[in-house]
Design an enzyme around this catalytic site. Structure first.
Site, PDB file in Angstrom:
ATOM      1  N   GLY A 154      18.071 -28.723 -22.487  1.00 45.06           N
ATOM      2  CA  GLY A 154      16.946 -28.074 -23.137  1.00 45.06           C
ATOM      3  C   GLY A 154      15.643 -28.716 -22.700  1.00 45.06           C
ATOM      4  CD  GLN A 190      11.071 -32.421 -23.448  1.00 43.94           C
ATOM      5  OE1 GLN A 190      11.673 -31.392 -23.688  1.00 43.94           O
ATOM      6  NE2 GLN A 190      11.695 -33.543 -23.121  1.00 43.94           N
ATOM      7  CB  CYS A 219      14.686 -37.253 -25.154  1.00 40.24           C
ATOM      8  SG  CYS A 219      13.211 -36.225 -25.057  1.00 40.24           S
ATOM      9  CG  LEU A 220      15.407 -33.905 -19.888  1.00 41.84           C
ATOM     10  CD1 LEU A 220      15.115 -32.463 -19.515  1.00 41.84           C
ATOM     11  CD2 LEU A 220      16.277 -34.576 -18.839  1.00 41.84           C
ATOM     12  CG  HIS A 264      16.324 -32.910 -28.883  1.00 37.81           C
ATOM     13  ND1 HIS A 264      16.774 -34.207 -28.782  1.00 37.81           N
ATOM     14  CD2 HIS A 264      15.353 -32.778 -27.947  1.00 37.81           C
ATOM     15  CE1 HIS A 264      16.092 -34.831 -27.830  1.00 37.81           C
ATOM     16  NE2 HIS A 264      15.230 -33.977 -27.304  1.00 37.81           N
ATOM     17  CD  GLU A 265      14.846 -29.411 -26.081  1.00 34.78           C
ATOM     18  OE1 GLU A 265      13.635 -29.620 -25.876  1.00 34.78           O
ATOM     19  OE2 GLU A 265      15.734 -30.144 -25.603  1.00 34.78           O
ATOM     20  CG  HIS A 313      10.525 -32.158 -27.748  1.00 37.80           C
ATOM     21  ND1 HIS A 313       9.985 -33.400 -27.471  1.00 37.80           N
ATOM     22  CD2 HIS A 313      11.787 -32.190 -27.259  1.00 37.80           C
ATOM     23  CE1 HIS A 313      10.890 -34.145 -26.832  1.00 37.80           C
ATOM     24  NE2 HIS A 313      12.005 -33.446 -26.701  1.00 37.80           N
TER      25      HIS A 313
HETATM   26 ZN   LIG Z   1      13.732 -34.170 -25.859  1.00 39.24          ZN
END
Ligand SMILES: [Zn+2]
Length: 175
Positions: A45, A50, A88-89, A130-131, A134
């Site tokens: 995701g 991000q 997380c990226l 999670h997304e 953000h």
């Molecule tokens: Zn993340």
């Protein structure tokens, strides 16, 4: 276009993202960039903040293939929760255990503005939570009270001493 993924310490990650009101070419480019960027790192995701864009858009790729959610809102979450390791990226190289609702119902729009409703469970539900976090400037590490539970994702990854003391700590990444 594959965009750089911003890392912890970048203020965009802590900002509340703005609602999308225009489903024009700018949004279509953003969605394409999000999908390209997620695919390039095999991500589950990715949220627009991000890649440095403070708009309420996320993409996911869990079970059902790539999906786009514009202005997503969690309308319902199950009382049942479960704990699993998340990464997380934007916090590259780390994972930590997070408690999430097992099932959620999300309402959103697709990239053309058409209303969509999704019932998700397990990893897909976790990914959506999670997304969507953000979009409100929330990171998975915020849900982990005991920061010592956050650890390197693999042994090859060199962890600096005390990588995450405060939630705004800037991590130096050993590539
Ligand atoms: Zn993340």
């Amino acid at each position: 276009v594959i965009r750089d993924i911003v890392q912890l310490g970048d203020p965009t990650l802590r900002q509340r993202a703005h609602k999308v009101r225009d489903h024009g070419p700018g949004l279509q480019r953003l969605v394409t960039d999000l999908l390209d960027s997620m695919e390039s790192v095999n991500g589950a995701g990715l949220a627009a903040p991000q890649i440095g864009v403070p708009l309420r858009v996320i993409v996911t790729n869990v079970d059902e293939g790539p999906l786009v959610f514009v202005n997503p809102e969690i309308k319902w979450r199950s009382k049942e929760t479960w704990v699993a390791n998340e990464g997380c990226l934007s916090i590259r190289g780390y994972v930590g255990p997070v408690e999430r609702a097992e099932r959620v119902e999300v309402r959103a729009q697709d990239e053309h503005g058409k209303k969509i409703k999704v019932r998700a469970e397990e990893w897909f539900a976790r990914c959506l939570q999670h997304e969507i976090d953000h979009l409100d400037g929330i990171l998975y590490i915020d849900h982990i009270e005991d920061k010592s539970l956050i650890r390197a994702a693999n042994e090859d990854f060199e962890v600096e001493p005390d990588p995450i003391e405060a939630d705004e700590a800037v991590i130096e990444f050993a590539e």
